[in-house]
Design a protein around this motif. Sequence first.
Motif, mmCIF file in Angstrom:
data_model
loop_
_atom_site.group_PDB
_atom_site.id
_atom_site.type_symbol
_atom_site.label_atom_id
_atom_site.label_comp_id
_atom_site.label_asym_id
_atom_site.label_seq_id
_atom_site.Cartn_x
_atom_site.Cartn_y
_atom_site.Cartn_z
ATOM 1 N N LEU A 76 0.825 -1.203 0.000
ATOM 2 C CA LEU A 76 0.000 0.000 0.000
ATOM 3 C C LEU A 76 0.863 1.258 0.000
ATOM 4 O O LEU A 76 0.509 2.265 -0.616
ATOM 5 C CB LEU A 76 -0.926 -0.014 1.217
ATOM 6 N N VAL A 77 2.000 1.211 0.690
ATOM 7 C CA VAL A 77 2.929 2.351 0.689
ATOM 8 C C VAL A 77 3.462 2.579 -0.728
ATOM 9 O O VAL A 77 3.614 3.723 -1.175
ATOM 10 C CB VAL A 77 4.082 2.118 1.683
ATOM 11 N N GLU A 78 3.752 1.502 -1.443
ATOM 12 C CA GLU A 78 4.210 1.628 -2.829
ATOM 13 C C GLU A 78 3.138 2.278 -3.705
ATOM 14 O O GLU A 78 3.443 3.081 -4.588
ATOM 15 C CB GLU A 78 4.566 0.245 -3.383
ATOM 16 N N ILE A 79 1.896 1.948 -3.457
ATOM 17 C CA ILE A 79 0.789 2.548 -4.206
ATOM 18 C C ILE A 79 0.711 4.049 -3.936
ATOM 19 O O ILE A 79 0.534 4.864 -4.853
ATOM 20 C CB ILE A 79 -0.542 1.866 -3.839
ATOM 21 N N LEU A 80 0.863 4.436 -2.657
ATOM 22 C CA LEU A 80 0.835 5.851 -2.293
ATOM 23 C C LEU A 80 2.008 6.600 -2.924
ATOM 24 O O LEU A 80 1.872 7.760 -3.334
ATOM 25 C CB LEU A 80 0.869 6.010 -0.778
ATOM 26 N N ALA A 81 3.168 5.952 -2.985
ATOM 27 C CA ALA A 81 4.343 6.576 -3.591
ATOM 28 C C ALA A 81 4.105 6.823 -5.079
ATOM 29 O O ALA A 81 4.494 7.864 -5.624
ATOM 30 C CB ALA A 81 5.572 5.687 -3.390
ATOM 31 N N GLU A 82 3.441 5.874 -5.735
ATOM 32 C CA GLU A 82 3.108 6.040 -7.159
ATOM 33 C C GLU A 82 2.131 7.203 -7.334
ATOM 34 O O GLU A 82 2.263 8.012 -8.259
ATOM 35 C CB GLU A 82 2.488 4.753 -7.692
ATOM 36 N N ASP A 83 1.166 7.307 -6.440
ATOM 37 C CA ASP A 83 0.223 8.424 -6.480
ATOM 38 C C ASP A 83 0.930 9.755 -6.302
ATOM 39 O O ASP A 83 0.650 10.739 -6.997
ATOM 40 C CB ASP A 83 -0.827 8.264 -5.370
ATOM 41 N N ALA A 84 1.871 9.808 -5.320
ATOM 42 C CA ALA A 84 2.595 11.050 -5.024
ATOM 43 C C ALA A 84 3.392 11.516 -6.240
ATOM 44 O O ALA A 84 3.436 12.716 -6.556
ATOM 45 C CB ALA A 84 3.518 10.835 -3.827
ATOM 46 N N GLU A 85 4.002 10.574 -6.929
ATOM 47 C CA GLU A 85 4.776 10.913 -8.136
ATOM 48 C C GLU A 85 3.848 11.460 -9.215
ATOM 49 O O GLU A 85 4.184 12.435 -9.906
ATOM 50 C CB GLU A 85 5.500 9.664 -8.638
ATOM 51 N N PHE A 86 2.687 10.859 -9.347
ATOM 52 C CA PHE A 86 1.699 11.301 -10.337
ATOM 53 C C PHE A 86 1.205 12.718 -10.003
ATOM 54 O O PHE A 86 1.104 13.575 -10.884
ATOM 55 C CB PHE A 86 0.523 10.319 -10.348
ATOM 56 N N ILE A 87 0.914 12.981 -8.732
ATOM 57 C CA ILE A 87 0.415 14.293 -8.309
ATOM 58 C C ILE A 87 1.469 15.368 -8.521
ATOM 59 O O ILE A 87 1.181 16.484 -8.963
ATOM 60 C CB ILE A 87 -0.015 14.254 -6.823
ATOM 61 N N ALA A 88 2.729 15.031 -8.196
ATOM 62 C CA ALA A 88 3.817 15.998 -8.348
ATOM 63 C C ALA A 88 3.956 16.459 -9.797
ATOM 64 O O ALA A 88 4.242 17.639 -10.074
ATOM 65 C CB ALA A 88 5.126 15.385 -7.866
ATOM 66 N N LYS A 89 3.725 15.562 -10.726
ATOM 67 C CA LYS A 89 3.842 15.916 -12.145
ATOM 68 C C LYS A 89 2.732 16.856 -12.592
ATOM 69 O O LYS A 89 2.918 17.648 -13.512
ATOM 70 C CB LYS A 89 3.822 14.641 -12.991
ATOM 71 N N THR A 90 1.562 16.760 -11.936
ATOM 72 C CA THR A 90 0.443 17.632 -12.325
ATOM 73 C C THR A 90 0.621 19.053 -11.790
ATOM 74 O O THR A 90 0.052 20.004 -12.335
ATOM 75 C CB THR A 90 -0.891 17.080 -11.785
ATOM 76 N N GLY A 91 1.387 19.186 -10.688
ATOM 77 C CA GLY A 91 1.593 20.498 -10.089
ATOM 78 C C GLY A 91 0.397 20.999 -9.297
ATOM 79 O O GLY A 91 0.334 22.173 -8.913
ATOM 80 N N LYS A 92 -0.585 20.123 -9.021
ATOM 81 C CA LYS A 92 -1.778 20.513 -8.265
ATOM 82 C C LYS A 92 -1.685 19.994 -6.833
ATOM 83 O O LYS A 92 -1.328 18.840 -6.605
ATOM 84 C CB LYS A 92 -3.038 19.964 -8.935
ATOM 85 N N ASP A 93 -2.008 20.870 -5.882
ATOM 86 C CA ASP A 93 -1.980 20.473 -4.475
ATOM 87 C C ASP A 93 -3.262 19.739 -4.060
ATOM 88 O O ASP A 93 -3.246 18.875 -3.195
ATOM 89 C CB ASP A 93 -1.780 21.698 -3.570
ATOM 90 N N ASP A 94 -4.380 20.093 -4.685
ATOM 91 C CA ASP A 94 -5.655 19.468 -4.329
ATOM 92 C C ASP A 94 -5.802 18.159 -5.106
ATOM 93 O O ASP A 94 -6.422 18.106 -6.160
ATOM 94 C CB ASP A 94 -6.821 20.405 -4.634
ATOM 95 N N TYR A 95 -5.201 17.103 -4.582
ATOM 96 C CA TYR A 95 -5.152 15.833 -5.295
ATOM 97 C C TYR A 95 -6.502 15.115 -5.320
ATOM 98 O O TYR A 95 -6.702 14.173 -6.094
ATOM 99 C CB TYR A 95 -4.096 14.916 -4.660
ATOM 100 N N ARG A 96 -7.443 15.505 -4.484
ATOM 101 C CA ARG A 96 -8.733 14.820 -4.405
ATOM 102 C C ARG A 96 -9.506 14.902 -5.723
ATOM 103 O O ARG A 96 -10.348 14.058 -6.015
ATOM 104 C CB ARG A 96 -9.589 15.430 -3.286
ATOM 105 N N GLU A 97 -9.224 15.930 -6.512
ATOM 106 C CA GLU A 97 -9.940 16.100 -7.781
ATOM 107 C C GLU A 97 -9.304 15.310 -8.916
ATOM 108 O O GLU A 97 -9.863 15.223 -10.007
ATOM 109 C CB GLU A 97 -9.971 17.582 -8.162
ATOM 110 N N LEU A 98 -8.140 14.710 -8.674
ATOM 111 C CA LEU A 98 -7.416 14.002 -9.724
ATOM 112 C C LEU A 98 -7.835 12.533 -9.805
ATOM 113 O O LEU A 98 -8.273 11.940 -8.824
ATOM 114 C CB LEU A 98 -5.905 14.091 -9.463
ATOM 115 N N GLU A 99 -7.684 11.970 -10.989
ATOM 116 C CA GLU A 99 -7.937 10.540 -11.182
ATOM 117 C C GLU A 99 -6.637 9.800 -10.872
ATOM 118 O O GLU A 99 -5.835 9.498 -11.753
ATOM 119 C CB GLU A 99 -8.377 10.285 -12.637
ATOM 120 N N LEU A 100 -6.436 9.507 -9.599
ATOM 121 C CA LEU A 100 -5.181 8.924 -9.134
ATOM 122 C C LEU A 100 -5.026 7.473 -9.581
ATOM 123 O O LEU A 100 -6.024 6.769 -9.808
ATOM 124 C CB LEU A 100 -5.106 8.997 -7.612
ATOM 125 N N PRO A 101 -3.770 7.004 -9.683
ATOM 126 C CA PRO A 101 -3.536 5.596 -10.040
ATOM 127 C C PRO A 101 -4.241 4.610 -9.103
ATOM 128 O O PRO A 101 -4.701 3.558 -9.544
ATOM 129 C CB PRO A 101 -2.011 5.464 -9.927
#
Length: 276
Positions: A76-101
């Motif tokens: 699950l930590v690996e999944i969160l790390a993948e999400d964090a990398e995805f969010i960082a690329k979008t440049g958006k802080d409000d990740y709740r609106e994103l279609e996360l991995p």
Amino acid sequence: DVKTVIKQVEEMKYKNYQICVIGDMLDTDMKAGIEKNVRTGWFTAKPWNEARNNKSIALVSRIDFAFTSYPQLPALVEILAEDAEFIAKTGKDDYRELELPIKKRLRVGYYFPPKKMKEMARKKFIGSNKSILFYPIQINASLEDQGPLIGLLHKCSDLMVEEFIKKKGKRFSKLQEYTEKHEKTMVTIDPLRQMKLTLYRTDTNNAIEAALNTDRLKSIMKKYGIKVRLPYSRVILNTDPEQSLACLLYTSDAADDMQCVDLGGRRIIKKKKKKK
């Protein structure tokens, strides 16, 4: 309490999506994480106060993931790390609106009695990966809020005992209604409507006999020379309906629930080693 958890989160010099609050209490740990808009992971195995959790069960629909054993956590930590990398690329802080991995993974729910869950955790049978996110469904909460699920793994013998033998609650029926409502989009291993037949030996035998009498099975048995016989059983008739007792015959779980009788199911016999 909530204020303490929030204070700890605020002291961390990280972005919201880089922080995950993990805990067993919904009204403190998970509530604080939701209020601070950080990731949340609910440890469901043995909460400090289950009664308090039941009062805040509506929060289940707002947490990121749940798990029942610590061996599940690294994946699950690996999944969160993948999400964090995805969010960082979008440049958006409000990740709740994103279609996360994490949202794109196939969501498979599971429910097991506490004793069975300990065994599953010890043997590491349930573990999320790059394709599947396993989720421990909470029977006391809205099942619709915990989906959508594409599959359900379960051992519900304890719920059957609770509802049909102890006559307490409707949790088994609630789960059955949910699975039947979504049977076109969700695979349920061992359909619950069939499990109810195991409550009574006569009903089980009648169901088997009806299946054996179908033309399709008759032709298959005749073609390949297969002989199938019904299990031997005796029915004890009781003229006093007030003294009638239901007997759970789902024998693989009989020993786990201690509310039922094994009438010839699978048994493990340990032979003593003879001393030379």
